[in-house]
Motif scaffolding. Structure first.
Motif, PDB file in Angstrom:
ATOM      1  N   UNK A   1       0.833  -1.206   0.000  1.00 35.96           N
ATOM      2  CA  UNK A   1       0.000   0.000   0.000  1.00 35.96           C
ATOM      3  C   UNK A   1       0.865   1.252   0.000  1.00 35.96           C
ATOM      4  N   UNK A   2       1.906   1.248   0.848  1.00 34.17           N
ATOM      5  CA  UNK A   2       2.682   2.468   1.048  1.00 34.17           C
ATOM      6  C   UNK A   2       3.440   2.902  -0.204  1.00 34.17           C
ATOM      7  N   UNK A   3       4.177   1.984  -0.826  1.00 36.58           N
ATOM      8  CA  UNK A   3       5.047   2.384  -1.933  1.00 36.58           C
ATOM      9  C   UNK A   3       4.285   2.886  -3.155  1.00 36.58           C
ATOM     10  N   UNK A   4       3.147   2.287  -3.531  1.00 37.64           N
ATOM     11  CA  UNK A   4       2.366   2.910  -4.609  1.00 37.64           C
ATOM     12  C   UNK A   4       1.860   4.302  -4.244  1.00 37.64           C
ATOM     13  N   UNK A   5       1.470   4.487  -2.979  1.00 36.20           N
ATOM     14  CA  UNK A   5       1.032   5.819  -2.535  1.00 36.20           C
ATOM     15  C   UNK A   5       2.171   6.816  -2.665  1.00 36.20           C
TER      16      UNK A   5
END
Length: 592
Positions: free
Chosen positions: A258-262
């Motif tokens: 979730x974090x890295x695409x955000x």
């Protein structure tokens, strides 16, 4: 359990546990020079990595715009030199970061293992071996990443951000503010990510420890599992533990996914805003082409360390979780106090228990007001039902545990007056459950003591009759014993343990069911060797076979931690009490 969970949760909420981190940094002291070099290389990498966009901006706005080809060639040479220097410095930073991490891990593992070696047996009674394996191997290995990919690399990323922002503000403060407009939501997502991943890492480490403990225990007891046909049930237990481990890891993977695409989306939004604003500046003539190119490059460089900081932060967090577990083990004070100074070259072998009370867990007394005296050279035997306290007595004499009340004396001096190693050097113990290490027979006998010669080993082996079977083995004393001596018979393992006890020439011999696991022929051979061994030595014998202790100077009958009868064999038979009943039962069984 609830308070412990609350404390763990509170710690998880801290950005850093500085107390844990400061304890970890102590291990850097012997390598201060290397660490200082690593910091210098980190700073150099940060500087060299951020100069390139600035040079390109100068090349576009100055040399190319003015048609200064000689100047452009000079700038290109500078750019090429910085690229080469950055590559070299990055290599050195990676190498010395890994080097430092591995040496610190080595030191921590040595300290931890040395600490474990000195813990009292009571600690091992309640701590699964698999948990200790996890601490000494897996948790310690995690710490290498703290130094090679965590702490120093995070400092480098932060410095790189500082230098990038400095160059950006120097080139154009307006474009800098536009580029930084997406930082608040990125920091918020980074904070949430950090909290979630820290918790998942704690769950992963707990699951790993549980798996290691389960596998170690069940591999050791595989014979019992298979004898009772329990494979399916144990497999289901393993599946459950493995599933918990998988779920914990998947949760951490979910947070990363979730974090890295955000972060990527926010970075792309930042570039889009930058281009949109710079395009207007281009039209109005307030922003140069070189500045736009430099900012696009800086924007890419800026978001990369932010994403890496989050990743490195979690590497550091995982290392701190492991460090916290290691420090908890290192801080355990479960030692037998070794404040005694007496280191006698030899002992007479007099043993005296005076009003001894002992409990593994108070107030569940295992021994109650035990009193007996053993003269030097005497043989004392202990009999009684399982749980009567026989093994506890020999554990106390070797000072594996400390008593709560009373006094235990050897040669008239309290055990606590003796240095532990000096005391145990004069006491040999032969247990019913023989443990052999993975190594040669000679290594298992000498336990690595280089002062014991091969001639001494053979002399002890001949005394107990072990020389005959050792000579028949391939390599003799150099025969490789598999784990727990699985390639040897029970009797052979027992004989090796006897040789191991004899080779140290002890003054006090403790035999805990030493002949109960061998056949009659081997037992007869051992009994003959025991008689020779006991001459001039104090002997404490525990045996279920009463036929093996009839020649003892005194037999002590224990029941529920108390001495019920005491005296020679014939005298106890005449009393017609507990010992006589036990003897008659064994006599009838042998007759049948």
């Amino acid at each position: 359990m609830e308070s412990a969970a609350t404390a763990t949760s509170a710690k998880a909420g801290n950005i850093f546990d500085w107390q844990v981190l400061s304890r970890l940094l102590v291990y850097i002291r012997p390598y201060r020079g290397t660490f200082a070099l690593l910091i210098f290389l980190t700073i150099a990498t940060a500087v060299l990595g951020t100069v390139r966009p600035f040079l390109i901006q100068q090349m576009v706005d100055v040399q190319i715009s003015n048609g200064d080809w000689p100047g452009l060639n000079r700038m290109f040479a500078w750019l090429l030199g910085i690229l080469v220097a950055h590559t070299g410095v990055s290599y050195l930073q990676t190498y010395y970061g890994g080097w430092l991490g591995q040496y610190i891990v080595r030191d921590i593992r040595v300290d931890l293992y040395q600490h474990i070696l000195n813990l009292r047996l009571q600690f091992f009674d309640r701590t699964p071996i698999g948990v200790l394996v996890t601490r000494n191997i897996s948790d310690v290995e995690t710490l290498s990443d703290v130094f090679s990919e965590g702490l120093a690399a995070m400092i480098g990323d932060i410095l790189q951000l500082v230098f990038i922002m400095a160059f950006m503000f120097y080139i154009d403060w307006r474009l800098t503010l536009v580029s930084l407009s997406v930082i608040p939501p990125l920091l918020l997502s980074t904070y949430v990510f950090k909290e979630k991943v820290k918790k998942s890492f704690q769950e992963v480490r707990t699951a790993v420890a549980n798996l290691n403990a389960f596998v170690q225990e069940h591999l050791t007891g595989m014979g019992i599992v298979q004898i009772f046909g329990n494979e399916e049930r144990e497999f289901r237990k393993f599946e459950k533990l493995n599933q918990e481990h998988t779920r914990a890891n998947i949760r951490s993977v979910l947070y990363y996914s979730v974090y890295f695409p955000v972060a990527e989306v926010l970075g792309a939004i930042g570039v889009g805003l930058l281009v949109w604003y710079a395009a207007q500046g281009q039209i109005e003539g307030t922003i140069s082409k070189g500045a736009l190119i430099a900012f696009i490059m800086y924007n890419s460089l800026f978001f990369r360390p932010i994403r890496q900081i989050a990743d490195r932060f979690n590497t550091l967090q995982l290392g701190l979780v492991s460090t916290e577990r290691l420090l908890k083990l290192l801080d355990s004070k479960e030692f037998i106090p070794n404040e005694g100074t007496r280191q006698p070259a030899t002992l007479r072998g007099e043993v005296d228990f005076r009003h001894v009370w002992f409990a593994y867990n108070e107030p569940e007394w295992v021994l109650k007001d035990i009193n007996f005296e053993v003269k030097a050279g005497q043989t004392i035997a202990f009999v009684g039902a399982t749980g009567a306290g026989k093994t506890s007595i020999i554990n106390l004499l070797s000072r594996f545990y400390d008593i709560q009340r009373g006094e235990i004396c050897v040669d008239g001096h309290d055990l606590r007056e003796y240095d532990l190693k000096a005391l145990r050097r004069h006491i040999a113990v032969v247990l019913q459950d023989v443990f052999l290490f993975n190594g040669t027979i000679q290594d298992n006998i000498t336990l690595g003591d280089q002062s014991i010669t091969e001639e001494q080993v053979w002399a002890s082996a001949r005394l107990v009759g072990a020389d005959k079977f050792i000579e028949r083995l391939p390599g003799g004393l150099q025969y490789k014993v598999m784990e727990r001596g699985s390639t040897l018979s029970v009797g052979q393992r027992q004989l090796i343990s006897f040789v191991r006890a004899l080779v140290y020439d002890p003054r006090i011999i403790i035999l805990d069911e030493a002949t109960s696991s061998v056949d009659s022929e081997t037992e007869e051979m051992i009994q003959d060797a025991i008689e020779k061994l006991m001459q001039g030595r104090t002997s404490l014998v525990i045996a279920h076979r009463l036929s093996t202790i009839q020649k003892a100077d005194r037999i002590i009958v224990l029941d529920r931690g108390e001495i019920k009868e005491s005296g020679p064999h014939e005298e106890l038979l005449r009393l017609g009490g507990y010992y006589a009943q036990l003897y008659q039962m064994q006599y009838l069984v042998s007759e049948q």
